[in-house]
Design a protein around this motif. Structure first.
Motif, PDB file in Angstrom:
ATOM      1  N   ASP A 142     -78.821  33.098 -10.236  1.00 38.97           N
ATOM      2  CA  ASP A 142     -79.864  32.568 -11.120  1.00 38.97           C
ATOM      3  C   ASP A 142     -80.901  31.751 -10.353  1.00 38.97           C
ATOM      4  O   ASP A 142     -81.583  30.903 -10.922  1.00 38.97           O
ATOM      5  CB  ASP A 142     -79.231  31.707 -12.213  1.00 38.97           C
ATOM      6  CG  ASP A 142     -78.450  30.513 -11.655  1.00 38.97           C
ATOM      7  OD1 ASP A 142     -78.423  30.332 -10.416  1.00 38.97           O
ATOM      8  OD2 ASP A 142     -77.870  29.749 -12.460  1.00 38.97           O
ATOM      9  N   GLY A 143     -81.012  31.998  -9.046  1.00 40.22           N
ATOM     10  CA  GLY A 143     -81.954  31.223  -8.235  1.00 40.22           C
ATOM     11  C   GLY A 143     -81.344  29.967  -7.654  1.00 40.22           C
ATOM     12  O   GLY A 143     -82.054  29.156  -7.062  1.00 40.22           O
ATOM     13  N   SER A 144     -80.013  29.788  -7.811  1.00 40.21           N
ATOM     14  CA  SER A 144     -79.351  28.612  -7.244  1.00 40.21           C
ATOM     15  C   SER A 144     -78.036  29.017  -6.618  1.00 40.21           C
ATOM     16  O   SER A 144     -77.429  30.032  -6.987  1.00 40.21           O
ATOM     17  CB  SER A 144     -79.113  27.543  -8.316  1.00 40.21           C
ATOM     18  OG  SER A 144     -78.088  27.953  -9.214  1.00 40.21           O
ATOM     19  N   GLU A 153     -83.468  27.638  -5.119  1.00 39.14           N
ATOM     20  CA  GLU A 153     -84.311  28.528  -4.329  1.00 39.14           C
ATOM     21  C   GLU A 153     -85.757  28.593  -4.808  1.00 39.14           C
ATOM     22  O   GLU A 153     -86.682  28.718  -4.000  1.00 39.14           O
ATOM     23  CB  GLU A 153     -83.710  29.933  -4.318  1.00 39.14           C
ATOM     24  CG  GLU A 153     -82.313  29.986  -3.717  1.00 39.14           C
ATOM     25  CD  GLU A 153     -81.599  31.293  -4.011  1.00 39.14           C
ATOM     26  OE1 GLU A 153     -82.240  32.204  -4.581  1.00 39.14           O
ATOM     27  OE2 GLU A 153     -80.400  31.398  -3.686  1.00 39.14           O
ATOM     28  N   ASP A 154     -85.986  28.529  -6.113  1.00 39.21           N
ATOM     29  CA  ASP A 154     -87.349  28.657  -6.639  1.00 39.21           C
ATOM     30  C   ASP A 154     -87.405  28.092  -8.051  1.00 39.21           C
ATOM     31  O   ASP A 154     -86.399  27.609  -8.584  1.00 39.21           O
ATOM     32  CB  ASP A 154     -87.814  30.125  -6.614  1.00 39.21           C
ATOM     33  CG  ASP A 154     -86.869  31.065  -7.328  1.00 39.21           C
ATOM     34  OD1 ASP A 154     -86.455  30.747  -8.466  1.00 39.21           O
ATOM     35  OD2 ASP A 154     -86.523  32.124  -6.763  1.00 39.21           O
ATOM     36  N   SER A 155     -88.565  28.180  -8.664  1.00 41.90           N
ATOM     37  CA  SER A 155     -88.784  27.552  -9.967  1.00 41.90           C
ATOM     38  C   SER A 155     -88.026  28.234 -11.098  1.00 41.90           C
ATOM     39  O   SER A 155     -87.944  27.687 -12.200  1.00 41.90           O
ATOM     40  CB  SER A 155     -90.279  27.536 -10.300  1.00 41.90           C
ATOM     41  OG  SER A 155     -90.792  28.864 -10.332  1.00 41.90           O
ATOM     42  N   SER A 156     -87.454  29.415 -10.848  1.00 37.28           N
ATOM     43  CA  SER A 156     -86.678  30.097 -11.893  1.00 37.28           C
ATOM     44  C   SER A 156     -85.271  29.530 -12.030  1.00 37.28           C
ATOM     45  O   SER A 156     -84.571  29.820 -12.999  1.00 37.28           O
ATOM     46  CB  SER A 156     -86.584  31.594 -11.586  1.00 37.28           C
ATOM     47  OG  SER A 156     -85.755  31.828 -10.441  1.00 37.28           O
ATOM     48  N   ALA A 157     -84.848  28.715 -11.097  1.00 42.43           N
ATOM     49  CA  ALA A 157     -83.490  28.176 -11.103  1.00 42.43           C
ATOM     50  C   ALA A 157     -83.330  27.134 -12.209  1.00 42.43           C
ATOM     51  O   ALA A 157     -84.310  26.499 -12.640  1.00 42.43           O
ATOM     52  CB  ALA A 157     -83.170  27.562  -9.747  1.00 42.43           C
ATOM     53  N   THR A 199     -89.101  21.492 -11.507  1.00 37.27           N
ATOM     54  CA  THR A 199     -90.267  22.159 -12.101  1.00 37.27           C
ATOM     55  C   THR A 199     -91.275  21.168 -12.671  1.00 37.27           C
ATOM     56  O   THR A 199     -92.335  21.572 -13.154  1.00 37.27           O
ATOM     57  CB  THR A 199     -89.811  23.110 -13.221  1.00 37.27           C
ATOM     58  OG1 THR A 199     -89.133  22.354 -14.240  1.00 37.27           O
ATOM     59  CG2 THR A 199     -88.877  24.186 -12.671  1.00 37.27           C
ATOM     60  N   TYR A 211     -89.942  24.638  -2.064  1.00 37.74           N
ATOM     61  CA  TYR A 211     -88.574  25.150  -2.116  1.00 37.74           C
ATOM     62  C   TYR A 211     -88.123  25.595  -0.729  1.00 37.74           C
ATOM     63  O   TYR A 211     -88.948  25.963   0.099  1.00 37.74           O
ATOM     64  CB  TYR A 211     -88.495  26.319  -3.103  1.00 37.74           C
ATOM     65  CG  TYR A 211     -88.724  25.891  -4.532  1.00 37.74           C
ATOM     66  CD1 TYR A 211     -87.695  25.347  -5.294  1.00 37.74           C
ATOM     67  CD2 TYR A 211     -89.981  26.014  -5.106  1.00 37.74           C
ATOM     68  CE1 TYR A 211     -87.913  24.942  -6.609  1.00 37.74           C
ATOM     69  CE2 TYR A 211     -90.207  25.610  -6.416  1.00 37.74           C
ATOM     70  CZ  TYR A 211     -89.166  25.074  -7.162  1.00 37.74           C
ATOM     71  OH  TYR A 211     -89.387  24.670  -8.454  1.00 37.74           O
ATOM     72  N   THR A 235     -82.519  23.611 -14.188  1.00 37.33           N
ATOM     73  CA  THR A 235     -82.819  22.214 -13.880  1.00 37.33           C
ATOM     74  C   THR A 235     -81.651  21.297 -14.225  1.00 37.33           C
ATOM     75  O   THR A 235     -81.737  20.089 -14.015  1.00 37.33           O
ATOM     76  CB  THR A 235     -84.068  21.738 -14.646  1.00 37.33           C
ATOM     77  OG1 THR A 235     -83.850  21.909 -16.055  1.00 37.33           O
ATOM     78  CG2 THR A 235     -85.300  22.535 -14.226  1.00 37.33           C
TER      79      THR A 235
END
Length: 340
Positions: free
Chosen positions: A114-116, A135-139, A207, A214, A141
């Protein structure tokens, strides 16, 4: 489908010997979470206790005073058991159908798909730094951990952001260090802990800021023992005790009322238990009143790594004057009952 495979070769020692790489800025995000930690927060790997693979999805790390078992199936978890009798079971965020587990050179990492990713780093003192790589903003919070310390009935977030777990007698049974998070350039990212019963949630607001770079690295660092080791000896035919703080304990040794109470209570009990008893069944630490006085002096006045090992010498006199008097001279190892 989840798979288990060896990740690309990576030498942690080499990474730690090259601190200049800590804030390197590659043009693309490296997919290897271990490499990302080594660039952004290489200190995470200090005092690493390597992991051994024991099954297809199980791993083990053992120290002189504790053991940590990792069970990285769909409901991933690990458990720490200390020789002090304390233990904790911790679940990490689920791996998910697109996730995977990677293991190489004594380090295991979990890609959640999931980006993490989660990289649980066991330490020589038996604590575990549960490092999250975003890894990125899709991960996500928010990252939830079910934390079950043996006999704990209450958890409390202290003023410094750390968490302590206590039993029905209000005694410390374990804790979590204050949260932190930083981006690729080492800049702080807003983070905090929340408690939902015994479930610890770390919020990382990656975010919420415009210029975050990142990957973002964050962690809960869980520990049980404030004192890593205790060694007894004899000097002038009287018992001496050398108590060494754990790395996790060192980060908790702060000049705040709550942390001083923690070391005066739980820390002292660890010293008593780990120093053992004499032939008459009396705890060595209780055999001379001055030993406890010296310990309390070190707790209140000896911060920093320079005071990592505390010499508690039973032959020293019991202070009739406050130990705080002339502390700048005696450094908690006084020669007289009322002066230095």
């Amino acid at each position: 489908m989840r798979t288990l495979y060896a990740c690309t070769a990576f030498t942690i020692g080499a990474a730690l010997l090259a601190p200049s790489a800590a804030h390197a800025s590659p043009t693309a995000i490296d997919p290897d979470p271990i490499e990302n930690i080594s660039r952004v927060a290489p200190e995470v790997f200090q005092e690493l206790e390597p992991i051994e693979k024991t099954g297809s999805e199980t791993f083990l790390s053992e120290t002189q005073n504790s053991s940590t078992n990792f069970d990285l199936k769909d409901e991933a978890s690990f458990s720490i058991k200390s020789d002090s009798g304390r233990s904790v079971d911790v679940s990490i965020p689920e791996i998910g159908p697109e996730g995977s587990v990677e293991f190489d050179k004594g380090v295991v990492s979990v890609d959640h798909g999931d980006g993490s990713s989660t990289v649980p780093v066991p330490k020589e003192d038996g604590s575990v730094q549960v490092t999250t790589v975003i890894e990125d903003s899709s991960a996500p919070t928010r990252y939830a951990y079910d934390v079950n310390f043996k006999s704990a009935i209450e958890a409390e977030i202290l003023d410094d952001g750390s968490v302590v777990y206590t039993n029905d007698q209000n005694q410390f049974v374990g804790g979590v260090n204050a949260p932190w998070a930083k981006d690729k350039h080492g800049r702080d990212v807003p983070t905090r802990y929340e408690l939902n019963g015994m479930t610890l949630v770390q919020g990382v607001d990656h975010t919420a800021i415009d210029d975050v770079a990142y990957p973002v690295i964050a962690d809960p660092w869980l520990g049980i023992d404030l004192i890593k080791s205790v060694r007894q000896g004899l000097e002038k035919n009287v018992i001496t005790i050398n108590a060494t703080k754990s790395a996790w304990g060192q980060t908790n040794h702060l000049p705040t009322a709550a942390k001083i109470r923690l070391f005066q209570g739980a820390g002292w009990e660890e010293v008593r238990l780990k120093a053992g008893r004499n032939s008459k069944g009396v705890y060595h630490a209780d055999s001379r009143k001055s030993i406890k006085q010296q310990y309390f002096c070190h707790v209140a006045a000896g911060y920093g790594n320079i005071a990592g090992t505390w010499n508690l010498e039973g032959w020293r006199p019991y202070r009739t004057a406050s130990w705080a008097y002339q502390v700048q001279h005696h450094h908690c190892n006084w020669k007289t009952a009322n002066y230095r």
